[in-house]
Motif scaffolding. Structure first.
Motif, short mmCIF file in Angstrom:
data_model
loop_
_atom_site.label_atom_id
_atom_site.label_comp_id
_atom_site.label_asym_id
_atom_site.label_seq_id
_atom_site.Cartn_x
_atom_site.Cartn_y
_atom_site.Cartn_z
N ILE A 19 0.93 -1.24 -0.01
CA ILE A 19 0.04 0.05 -0.13
C ILE A 19 0.90 1.25 -0.10
CG2 ILE A 19 -1.94 -0.99 1.00
CD1 ILE A 19 -1.19 0.24 3.75
N VAL A 20 0.36 2.09 -0.37
CA VAL A 20 1.02 3.40 -0.58
C VAL A 20 0.20 4.53 0.33
CG1 VAL A 20 2.03 5.37 -2.15
CG2 VAL A 20 2.08 3.12 -2.83
N GLU A 21 1.19 5.02 1.08
CA GLU A 21 0.33 6.21 2.21
C GLU A 21 1.26 7.17 2.27
OE1 GLU A 21 -0.52 3.30 5.42
OE2 GLU A 21 1.63 3.52 6.10
N PRO A 22 0.78 8.43 2.91
CA PRO A 22 1.42 9.41 3.30
C PRO A 22 2.59 9.34 4.06
CG PRO A 22 -0.73 10.28 2.95
CD PRO A 22 -0.69 8.62 2.93
N LEU A 23 3.67 9.90 4.28
CA LEU A 23 4.78 9.61 5.27
C LEU A 23 4.33 9.86 6.43
CD1 LEU A 23 7.70 8.81 6.06
CD2 LEU A 23 8.41 11.17 5.33
N GLY A 24 4.19 9.27 7.36
CA GLY A 24 3.96 9.37 8.92
C GLY A 24 4.97 9.24 9.80
N LYS A 25 4.43 9.56 11.20
CA LYS A 25 5.47 9.51 12.31
C LYS A 25 5.94 8.23 12.65
CE LYS A 25 3.86 13.74 14.29
NZ LYS A 25 3.39 14.54 15.67
N THR A 26 4.96 7.05 12.24
CA THR A 26 5.30 5.83 12.76
C THR A 26 5.90 4.95 11.78
OG1 THR A 26 3.24 4.90 11.68
CG2 THR A 26 3.16 5.58 13.82
N HIS A 27 6.35 5.63 10.47
CA HIS A 27 7.08 5.06 9.72
C HIS A 27 8.72 4.99 10.11
CE1 HIS A 27 3.68 5.97 6.90
NE2 HIS A 27 3.80 4.63 6.63
N ASP A 28 9.37 4.07 9.99
CA ASP A 28 10.84 3.59 10.47
C ASP A 28 11.65 4.28 9.30
OD1 ASP A 28 13.26 3.21 11.24
OD2 ASP A 28 13.01 0.96 11.31
N ARG A 29 12.01 5.75 9.22
CA ARG A 29 12.91 6.29 8.19
C ARG A 29 14.23 6.00 8.19
NH1 ARG A 29 12.35 11.84 9.02
NH2 ARG A 29 11.43 11.25 11.27
N PRO A 56 3.53 -2.36 8.38
CA PRO A 56 3.33 -0.91 8.34
C PRO A 56 4.50 0.06 8.69
CG PRO A 56 1.92 -1.52 9.98
CD PRO A 56 2.61 -2.84 9.75
N LYS A 57 5.40 -0.25 9.66
CA LYS A 57 6.70 0.62 9.86
C LYS A 57 7.58 0.54 8.91
CE LYS A 57 5.36 0.75 14.73
NZ LYS A 57 5.82 0.47 16.00
N THR A 58 7.90 -0.59 8.25
CA THR A 58 9.11 -0.60 7.26
C THR A 58 8.75 -0.06 5.87
OG1 THR A 58 9.76 -2.58 8.22
CG2 THR A 58 10.63 -2.21 6.08
N ILE A 59 9.40 1.07 5.44
CA ILE A 59 9.26 1.58 4.19
C ILE A 59 10.16 0.88 3.20
CG2 ILE A 59 9.85 3.75 2.77
CD1 ILE A 59 9.99 5.24 5.51
N ILE A 60 9.26 0.29 2.20
CA ILE A 60 9.98 -0.37 1.09
C ILE A 60 10.35 0.61 0.02
CG2 ILE A 60 9.21 -1.85 -0.89
CD1 ILE A 60 7.05 -3.07 1.13
N GLY A 61 9.79 1.75 -0.18
CA GLY A 61 10.23 2.68 -0.99
C GLY A 61 9.39 4.16 -0.71
N PRO A 81 5.47 13.71 0.52
CA PRO A 81 6.09 12.26 0.35
C PRO A 81 5.07 11.14 0.85
CG PRO A 81 6.93 13.71 2.11
CD PRO A 81 5.66 14.41 1.52
N PHE A 82 5.34 10.25 -0.25
CA PHE A 82 4.26 8.95 -0.02
C PHE A 82 5.21 7.77 0.22
CE2 PHE A 82 1.74 12.05 -2.20
CZ PHE A 82 0.65 11.81 -1.62
N VAL A 83 4.98 6.91 0.93
CA VAL A 83 5.67 5.81 1.21
C VAL A 83 5.09 4.27 0.90
CG1 VAL A 83 7.05 6.49 3.11
CG2 VAL A 83 5.13 5.55 3.66
N LEU A 84 5.70 3.41 0.46
CA LEU A 84 5.45 2.02 0.25
C LEU A 84 5.41 1.08 1.25
CD1 LEU A 84 4.07 0.15 -1.86
CD2 LEU A 84 6.51 -0.39 -2.84
#
Length: 177
Positions: free
Chosen positions: A11-21, A59-64, A50-53
């Motif tokens: 899924i693609v969603e807006p970058l959020g605080k919970t994503h592990d950058r 859901p915390k791990t950013i694929i792209g 910014p959008f993250v995959l």
């Protein structure tokens, strides 16, 4: 162009605080650094979206990720066959696909194409409310330029690292019966 992944897998969603950058690594330090240090500021300042995959199961791990922004290009920068179809405005509105990167652990799995299709669909949907004549990218290197050319992006005549795909082409991709 088709994304060969089921939307239940990615899924693609807006970058959020919970994503592990911090764990993201695409192999290009400037793209990694942007995601770690600048992306949330750009979103907050509304200069880039910014959008993250991610995967629903993790859901915390950013694929792209990718970013979109409003942008303008001067009419004379475009090829003549394109400019003759546009009004003679000095600046033409476009959508800038500012960055697109895939974590090294997920390369070769179709994630780049999946993100590109998502970005083009998003730009297409928004173009009916906020005009954009094309989507423009500045390829970070020749490998990236090759990726975009594969998906019908055309280099600017005097700037081979800057490529575009007309909104008309995008419309044709997504309005097929």
């Amino acid at each position: 162009m088709s994304a060969n992944r089921d939307s239940t897998v990615w899924i693609v969603e807006p970058l959020g605080k919970t994503h592990d950058r911090a764990d993201f690594s695409c192999g290009n330090e400037s793209l990694d650094r942007y995601l770690r240090n600048q992306a949330t500021q750009d979103a907050r300042r509304r200069v880039a979206a910014p959008f993250v995959l991610v995967q629903p199961a993790n859901p915390k791990t950013i694929i792209g990720y990718y970013t979109l922004s409003a942008f303008g290009i001067t009419l004379h920068d475009l090829p003549p066959d394109i400019t003759k179809k546009l009004p003679s405005y000095p600046v033409v509105p476009v959508t800038l696909l500012g960055r697109l990167a895939i974590d090294r652990r997920y390369t070769g799995q179709g994630a780049g194409e999946f993100l590109l299709v998502d970005a083009l669909q998003r730009a297409y949907r928004q173009s009916s409310q906020i005009a954009a004549a094309a989507v423009v990218v500045d390829a970070i290197d020749e490998q990236a330029a090759h990726f975009y050319r594969h998906f019908e992006f055309t280099p600017f005549p005097d700037k081979p690292g800057r490529l575009f795909i007309p909104m008309k082409t995008i419309v044709e991709l997504f309005d097929k019966p």
